[in-house]
Scaffold this motif. Structure first.
Motif, PDB file in Angstrom:
ATOM      1  N   UNK A 140       0.912  -0.967   0.204  1.00  0.00           N
ATOM      2  CA  UNK A 140       0.013  -0.017  -0.260  1.00  0.00           C
ATOM      3  C   UNK A 140       0.841   1.504   0.335  1.00  0.00           C
ATOM      4  N   UNK A 141       0.495   2.407  -0.865  1.00  0.00           N
ATOM      5  CA  UNK A 141       1.142   3.210  -0.676  1.00  0.00           C
ATOM      6  C   UNK A 141       0.493   4.326  -0.431  1.00  0.00           C
ATOM      7  N   UNK A 142       1.089   5.128  -0.148  1.00  0.00           N
ATOM      8  CA  UNK A 142      -0.193   6.656  -0.157  1.00  0.00           C
ATOM      9  C   UNK A 142       0.495   7.907  -0.122  1.00  0.00           C
ATOM     10  N   UNK A 143       0.116   8.401  -0.951  1.00  0.00           N
ATOM     11  CA  UNK A 143       0.918  10.078  -1.264  1.00  0.00           C
ATOM     12  C   UNK A 143      -0.272  10.801  -0.632  1.00  0.00           C
ATOM     13  N   UNK A 144       0.951  11.878  -0.166  1.00  0.00           N
ATOM     14  CA  UNK A 144       0.527  13.689   1.106  1.00  0.00           C
ATOM     15  C   UNK A 144       1.012  13.956   1.022  1.00  0.00           C
ATOM     16  N   UNK A 145       0.133  15.087   1.511  1.00  0.00           N
ATOM     17  CA  UNK A 145       0.189  16.617   1.464  1.00  0.00           C
ATOM     18  C   UNK A 145       0.083  17.051   2.922  1.00  0.00           C
ATOM     19  N   UNK A 146       1.309  18.387   3.672  1.00  0.00           N
ATOM     20  CA  UNK A 146       0.392  19.051   4.757  1.00  0.00           C
ATOM     21  C   UNK A 146       0.652  20.398   4.596  1.00  0.00           C
ATOM     22  N   UNK A 147      -0.681  21.372   4.354  1.00  0.00           N
ATOM     23  CA  UNK A 147       0.145  22.054   4.712  1.00  0.00           C
ATOM     24  C   UNK A 147      -0.581  23.010   5.768  1.00  0.00           C
ATOM     25  N   UNK A 148       0.507  22.600   7.251  1.00  0.00           N
ATOM     26  CA  UNK A 148       0.525  23.614   8.217  1.00  0.00           C
ATOM     27  C   UNK A 148       2.027  23.380   8.449  1.00  0.00           C
ATOM     28  N   UNK A 149       2.644  24.542   8.579  1.00  0.00           N
ATOM     29  CA  UNK A 149       4.029  24.335   9.525  1.00  0.00           C
ATOM     30  C   UNK A 149       3.977  23.601  11.167  1.00  0.00           C
ATOM     31  N   UNK A 150       4.844  23.114  11.119  1.00  0.00           N
ATOM     32  CA  UNK A 150       5.339  21.657  12.705  1.00  0.00           C
ATOM     33  C   UNK A 150       5.604  20.540  12.631  1.00  0.00           C
ATOM     34  N   UNK A 151       6.229  19.973  13.188  1.00  0.00           N
ATOM     35  CA  UNK A 151       6.045  18.729  13.566  1.00  0.00           C
ATOM     36  C   UNK A 151       4.333  17.370  13.800  1.00  0.00           C
TER      37      UNK A 151
END
Length: 301
Positions: A82-93
């Motif tokens: 299973x391969x999940x491609x993702x993005x995050x649009x907030x700074x932080x950890x």
């Protein structure tokens, strides 16, 4: 000797885990991402042995901070990938916790990860226009191109409002007129006739559907609660309201009472009786417009 025996058993257990156990592994493409950069989270199970794999549904494997771009699942007899491609649009950890994966009857956990998301743009960066703005004179055609969708949308809204007003004022009256209801019920009766219940001797279903059609018709044509009243209560209601002519009232009473006897297996009608009841209901429906017109005249006076 005991030590040798213990070592032998331990080796057997270890080999069985290697040969017969399932190996769950996960991989993260990068632990540091820029805002909006696409990352990959991979999940793999080897030596699956055709067992079922139960994990979070598609596009719901990662926590809510992660915007899923794609989630592909490949399952074969001995491998799950299973391969999940993702993005995050907030700074932080942000954390990807240890995920529970059920393989057959066993639950295994993945490795947890932390991802740092950074903003690569600097506050002091200056954005320069490639060329200076120019003043352009717009004509009627240009304004049409700019606002045509708004104009068309407004015309559509006006048209919908007009149709709604027309339907409220005229449409419902025509649809609910006595003649329209009569014609609709006659079509329902013709559809019942084509089911050949009489020829096949299916008298119970025949009377169930015949009475249901009649109840629906009485409810709409005469505005009486025929679809919720029991037969005896309906007969009392008709006699007390005087909305239905005595001729039609008698037809309904006889056929409804016979229908109840048939439904509870207390009587078995023959085909001639079933044909007669069908024709009597059909005639009653055709005569109903006179009842409604007489009631309207009585109300007006």
């Amino acid at each position: 000797m005991k030590y040798f025996k213990f070592s032998y058993i331990a080796i057997l257990v270890f080999l069985s885990q290697i040969l017969f156990g399932q190996t769950l592994s996960s991989n993260l493409s990068n632990t540091t991402l820029a805002l909006g950069e696409v990352g990959e989270y991979k999940l793999k199970i080897d030596n699956l042995q055709a067992k079922d794999v139960v994990a979070a549904p598609k596009n719901e494997l990662l926590p809510f901070h992660f915007e899923v771009v794609s989630d592909s699942i490949s399952k074969q007899q001995n491998e799950y990938f299973r391969v999940v491609k993702f993005q995050v649009f907030e700074e932080g950890t942000f954390k990807i916790p240890a995920l529970d994966i059920k393989i057959g009857d066993q639950i295994q956990k993945t490795i947890p990860y932390e991802i740092e998301v950074i903003n690569t743009a600097k506050k002091d960066d200056v954005i320069n226009d490639i060329m200076k703005n120019k003043q352009v004179d717009l004509g009627i055609k240009d304004y049409w191109e700019l606002y045509k969708f708004y104009i068309l949308a407004a015309l559509v809204v006006i048209g919908i409002i007009f149709l709604i007003v027309y339907y409220i004022k005229y449409g419902r009256k025509v649809k609910g007129s006595p003649k329209v209801l009569t014609n609709q019920t006659l079509k329902d009766l013709d559809r019942l006739k084509k089911k050949n219940y009489i020829q096949n001797g299916n008298y119970r279903m025949y009377y169930v559907e015949l009475i249901d059609i009649t109840r629906e018709f009485l409810t709409k044509q005469y505005k009486i609660p025929a679809n919720v009243l029991l037969t005896d209560d309906l007969i009392d209601y008709m006699k007390g309201s005087n909305i239905i002519s005595e001729q039609n009232e008698k037809v309904i009473e006889e056929i409804f009472q016979r229908g109840d006897l048939v439904k509870f297996a207390k009587t078995i009608p023959n085909s001639d009786m079933m044909e007669k009841d069908f024709n009597d209901i059909k005639t009653m429906v055709q005569r109903s417009t006179k009842d409604v017109e007489a009631e309207q005249l009585r109300t007006m006076n």
